[in-house]
Design an enzyme around this catalytic site. Structure first.
Site, short mmCIF file in Angstrom:
data_model
loop_
_atom_site.label_atom_id
_atom_site.label_comp_id
_atom_site.label_asym_id
_atom_site.label_seq_id
_atom_site.Cartn_x
_atom_site.Cartn_y
_atom_site.Cartn_z
NE ARG A 212 54.01 -83.91 69.65
CZ ARG A 212 53.08 -84.81 69.29
NH1 ARG A 212 52.21 -85.31 70.11
NH2 ARG A 212 53.06 -85.14 68.02
N GLY A 213 55.50 -86.05 74.67
CA GLY A 213 55.45 -87.49 74.74
C GLY A 213 56.30 -88.27 75.37
CB ILE A 214 57.76 -91.49 74.47
CG1 ILE A 214 56.49 -92.53 74.38
CG2 ILE A 214 58.97 -92.55 74.54
CD1 ILE A 214 56.18 -93.36 73.61
CG ASP A 233 60.72 -82.63 68.24
OD1 ASP A 233 60.26 -83.09 66.87
OD2 ASP A 233 60.11 -83.36 69.13
CG ASN A 278 61.33 -90.51 71.08
OD1 ASN A 278 60.42 -91.66 71.49
ND2 ASN A 278 60.92 -89.39 70.93
CB ALA A 288 44.14 -100.90 48.93
CG ASN A 337 48.37 -102.13 64.71
OD1 ASN A 337 47.41 -102.93 64.85
ND2 ASN A 337 48.42 -100.72 65.31
CE1 TYR A 343 55.24 -95.78 64.34
CE2 TYR A 343 54.40 -97.72 64.98
CZ TYR A 343 54.90 -96.59 65.30
OH TYR A 343 55.39 -96.33 66.53
#
Length: 437
Positions: A212-214, A233, A278, A288, A337, A343
């Site tokens: 799915r997705g990208i 997958d 991917n 925290a 981020n 991540y």
């Protein structure tokens, strides 16, 4: 996922209102489905520059001849390889100052220079390094779906830029802008494809996270360009895998890439000409509040698995000579981020993986690179709170989110046999973020 604001500004009232209110005015980006650009290209630079003759011949072969008197052009291409001093940079200014308003919507800006680190003369190094700031600023000025790139080309083999010219001057690069790509001579054994429209014809490609997705879009684009696809997958995604395999005429493998025997299992389906790492997960939480399990699971899927699987393929002859490995990093791995220390660390680690393995892939005539997507319209980004989602869409030079196909087309360019001179590079697919490079 639908971008309602983009549809709004395409209406007469929306266009008027957004202009009056000083709001972003994105244009609909043209992508590969739009076909090839129809407007001509204008080439600038000194006639005696190191790249000029080869560049002119390659543009003519692409049916993009020089058109000095056309009122509108698709692209401005400037050969800056002959600029050897700060004073000479005025030629760059004059060319773009004179012609930049002629570039049509969804047009292209391309500057070619020489790698500063290879220059022995101090003035040349300074002048060539200055090109980066110029190109990134131009990309942020023009908007209207216009992209800007800088290609540093090794003068030993100027023909090595062909696949990159084709990509960056086409609509396939719609969401790639402000990038600096270094192109060296390809390995001596590299054999470019005979059909530029299907450069991956007959190549065997593995795509992880393909259900799915990208990942699904990557699988479809690679199949469209002629690959024999192996889609991979987790077992829980087998229905989606079966669908993509049926749609592309390929095979599928339901496998947990973090399993101890995952490398051995992959070797049964190889060897591969193309491997795309991917597959990835998120477990977002501020540091925290993040559990060790949330940290470890992201590292296992996003970073350890690509490292271990690539090593298994290298040691087990699972990669064919001249193979291309492409990893999916993230803009989060470059800028960080909030709530994504796990991540972002994993995606920054992917950059380290690419840079570390580049010499080993070059030794077999291959390459390893990474793409770093920004805000891409997927099921995952659809779940982001509205305010953050809109900021992600608008804070780039295109004033909109990208599509999975934008990532897929960039990967297909890097997988092209003619792109082996691009190695150890990180290419952002982010519409050129307005905050930072």
């Amino acid at each position: 996922m639908s971008d309602r604001y983009l549809r709004f500004v395409e209406s007469g009232f929306g266009r008027w209102f957004s202009r009056k209110a000083g709001l972003p005015q994105p244009v609909q980006l043209l992508r590969a489905a739009a076909g090839e650009p129809r407007l001509p290209t204008l080439l600038g630079g000194s006639a005696d520059s190191p790249l000029q003759a080869s560049l002119r011949a390659q543009l003519a072969a692409m049916n993009l001849p020089d058109a000095p008197y056309a009122p509108k052009v698709h692209a401005l291409v400037f050969d800056a390889s002959g600029l050897t001093s700060v004073e000479a940079l005025a030629e760059l200014y004059r060319f773009f100052h004179t012609h930049v308003k002629r570039v049509a919507s969804n047009g292209r800006i391309l500057v070619l220079g020489l790698p500063p680190e290879q220059a022995t003369d101090e003035s040349v190094r300074i002048a060539q390094r200055a090109l980066e700031g110029f190109v990134r600023s131009v990309g942020k000025e023009l908007r209207r779906g216009i992209t800007a790139q800088l290609l540093y080309v090794d003068p030993a083999d100027p023909a090595a830029i062909n696949s990159s010219l084709r990509f960056f001057l086409s609509y396939r690069s719609a969401y790639v802008s402000g990038q600096v790509v270094r192109i060296g001579p390809p390995p001596a054994a590299a054999v470019p494809a005979t059909d530029p429209a299907r450069p991956l014809q007959g190549k065997r490609a593995l795509v992880t996270g393909a259900s799915r997705g990208i990942g699904k879009s990557i699988a479809q684009v690679l199949a469209r360009q002629g690959t024999e696809l192996v889609a991979l997958d987790v077992p829980a995604a087998e229905n989606g895998l079966r669908e993509i395999a049926h749609r592309t005429g390929g095979q599928y493998v339901a496998l947990d890439i973090t399993a101890a025997d995952a490398g051995a299992q992959l070797l049964k389906h190889g060897p591969f000409d193309i491997v795309v790492h991917n597959a990835g997960i998120t477990r977002d939480r501020t540091l925290a509040k993040m559990s060790e399990a949330e940290w470890s699971s992201v590292m296992a899927v996003n970073l350890l698995a690509p490292q271990r699987l690539t090593e298994a393929l290298l040691q087990g002859d699972g990669l064919k000579p001249q193979a291309a490995v492409v990893c999916v990093s993230s803009i989060s791995g470059i800028a960080g981020n909030l709530g994504q220390t796990n991540y972002a660390a994993s995606k920054a680690g992917i950059i380290g993986l690419v840079q570390s393995l580049a010499p080993r892939l070059a030794a077999i005539g291959g390459s390893i690179n990474a793409v770093a997507p920004g805000f891409i319209e997927t099921e995952m980004t659809a779940k982001i709170p509205l305010g953050i989602r809109e900021a992600g869409r608008r804070l780039n030079s295109m004033s909109q989110g990208g599509l999975p196909v934008d990532v897929a087309e960039t990967i297909a360019w890097l997988a092209d046999p003619a792109s082996r001179g691009v190695n150890g590079q990180i290419v952002r697919v982010c519409g050129q973020s307005l905050l930072g490079a």
